[in-house]
Design a protein around this motif. Structure first.
Motif, short mmCIF file in Angstrom:
data_model
loop_
_atom_site.label_atom_id
_atom_site.label_comp_id
_atom_site.label_asym_id
_atom_site.label_seq_id
_atom_site.Cartn_x
_atom_site.Cartn_y
_atom_site.Cartn_z
N SER A 140 -20.01 -80.98 9.73
CA SER A 140 -20.71 -82.55 9.79
C SER A 140 -20.04 -83.51 8.99
O SER A 140 -19.88 -84.48 9.43
N SER A 149 -18.61 -86.64 10.97
CA SER A 149 -18.92 -87.92 10.54
C SER A 149 -17.66 -88.98 10.00
O SER A 149 -17.92 -90.15 9.98
N ASN A 176 -16.98 -92.48 12.02
CA ASN A 176 -17.44 -93.81 11.36
C ASN A 176 -15.96 -94.45 10.70
O ASN A 176 -15.72 -95.23 9.63
N GLN A 213 -21.81 -81.00 18.71
CA GLN A 213 -22.14 -81.74 20.02
C GLN A 213 -23.35 -82.53 19.76
O GLN A 213 -23.47 -83.81 20.14
N GLU A 214 -24.28 -82.59 18.75
CA GLU A 214 -25.18 -83.25 18.28
C GLU A 214 -24.76 -84.64 17.58
O GLU A 214 -25.15 -85.71 18.02
N LEU A 215 -23.87 -84.44 16.86
CA LEU A 215 -23.25 -85.59 16.27
C LEU A 215 -22.37 -86.61 17.20
O LEU A 215 -22.63 -87.88 17.35
N SER A 218 -22.56 -86.77 20.46
CA SER A 218 -23.43 -87.37 21.44
C SER A 218 -24.10 -88.41 21.10
O SER A 218 -24.40 -89.26 21.83
N LYS A 219 -24.38 -88.75 19.81
CA LYS A 219 -25.09 -89.95 19.29
C LYS A 219 -24.04 -91.03 19.07
O LYS A 219 -24.54 -91.88 18.80
N SER A 220 -22.72 -90.63 19.12
CA SER A 220 -21.82 -91.85 18.62
C SER A 220 -21.40 -92.40 20.11
O SER A 220 -21.64 -91.95 21.34
N ASN A 221 -20.63 -93.49 19.88
CA ASN A 221 -20.17 -94.10 21.14
C ASN A 221 -18.67 -93.76 21.44
O ASN A 221 -17.72 -94.62 21.96
#
Length: 317
Positions: free
Chosen positions: A20, A24, A28, A53-55, A57-60
């Motif tokens: 994570s 992250s 960023n 996958q969770e991280l 999928s929430k990013s662009n």
């Protein structure tokens, strides 16, 4: 390449505790160009891939999540290279992290490589280089003379064409040092290296990492270096090939030997392994710094006495 400037390749194996933070830090980035993140799961049995996958999928950020049977970190990195679309390649280990300016410091779209600075266990891994631009051959020489503290392949950005056109891959059979070999081979195919003085990469070595658990197999790096010497010789780089034999190999032997002494490995086991691999004769080929050459001579003259002196004075000899 879909206008993707950089592909960031991250091999993952049971790194749920760290992935994570690592991802992250990459999501960023302050990088203005388009980049993709490629996560290659090497048969993890924890939820590392779910976290990734969770991280992502929430990013662009464009991304790929790949899964393979447990085959090792080198195979995972090679898999990432194969599917990458970027003009340049960057490698980040899933238990490390980078600052927000990592990609912007590495990418310039002009040079074959850029090298940024790294910290390891809170210590800076920088080197004195007054030039912002050097040749790839000069950087190779610096590494072979160990003028770059704790050099890591992760400090570099690589022009993708140099890697793919020369079919360069990480050695999946190597136990230790395959990443350094990859970097030194890659550099031989390029011309220019930009040097950033910014510290952007933070190396975190876990106690249960593959590197930490390598044990006496760390000596296998000598064979990797010997193969690299043959590789340079086949390219006509005789001076680099000789520098490996007369400098890099003896320093690698001595450095790993002292590592074992520092971590209280059995003296007789270390010496037996060195004899098995003919490392005494390879140590004797060192050419260079008089002080280091004297250390080698003292050790070769009486290994047991050197060991006792080393333990008493804790690496001051």
């Amino acid at each position: 390449m879909d206008n993707i400037k950089v592909s960031v390749i991250i091999p993952v194996y049971n790194n749920s505790e760290y992935i994570s933070t690592s991802l992250s830090s990459l999501i960023n980035q302050d990088f203005d160009e388009l980049y993709e993140i490629i996560v290659v799961d090497d048969g993890s049995t924890d939820n590392s891939l779910d976290i990734a996958q969770e991280l992502l999928s929430k990013s662009n950020i464009p991304y790929k999540l790949l899964h393979q049977r447990n085959s090792g970190v080198s195979t995972a990195r090679n898999h990432g290279i194969e599917v990458s679309r970027g003009e340049y390649l960057v490698f980040v280990d899933s238990d490390d992290y980078v600052l927000t300016n990592h990609l912007s410091e590495l990418y310039n779209g002009k040079t074959d490589f850029t090298l940024t600075q790294m910290t390891k266990k809170g210590a800076e891994s920088s080197f004195n280089c007054h030039d912002n631009l050097i040749t790839a051959k000069d950087l190779i020489k610096m590494e072979l003379q160990m003028l770059i503290p704790e050099f890591s392949f992760c400090q570099l950005i690589y022009k993708s064409d140099l890697i793919k056109n020369n079919n360069l891959k990480f050695d999946s059979k190597a136990v230790y040092g395959e990443d350094t070999e990859f970097a030194l081979k890659a550099l031989s195919y390029g011309e220019s290296v930009a040097i950033s003085q910014e510290i952007t990469y933070f190396y975190i070595q876990r106690e249960d990492s593959a590197t930490s658990k390598a044990g006496l197999k760390r000596f296998n790096f000598i064979e990797t270096l010997e193969n690299l010497s043959k590789f340079y010789k086949s390219q006509g780089h005789d001076a680099l090939a000789n520098l490996i034999i007369t400098s890099r190999i003896p320093k690698a032997i001595f450095g790993n030997m002292n590592y074992f002494f520092y971590h209280n490995y059995d003296f007789n086991e270390v010496i037996a392994k060195m004899k098995e691999l003919d490392l005494f004769s390879k140590l004797s080929k060192f050419e260079g710094d008089f002080k280091f050459k004297l250390k080698i001579k003292l050790f070769l003259l009486n290994p047991k006495l050197y060991y006792k002196m080393w333990k008493k004075f804790k690496n001051t000899i």
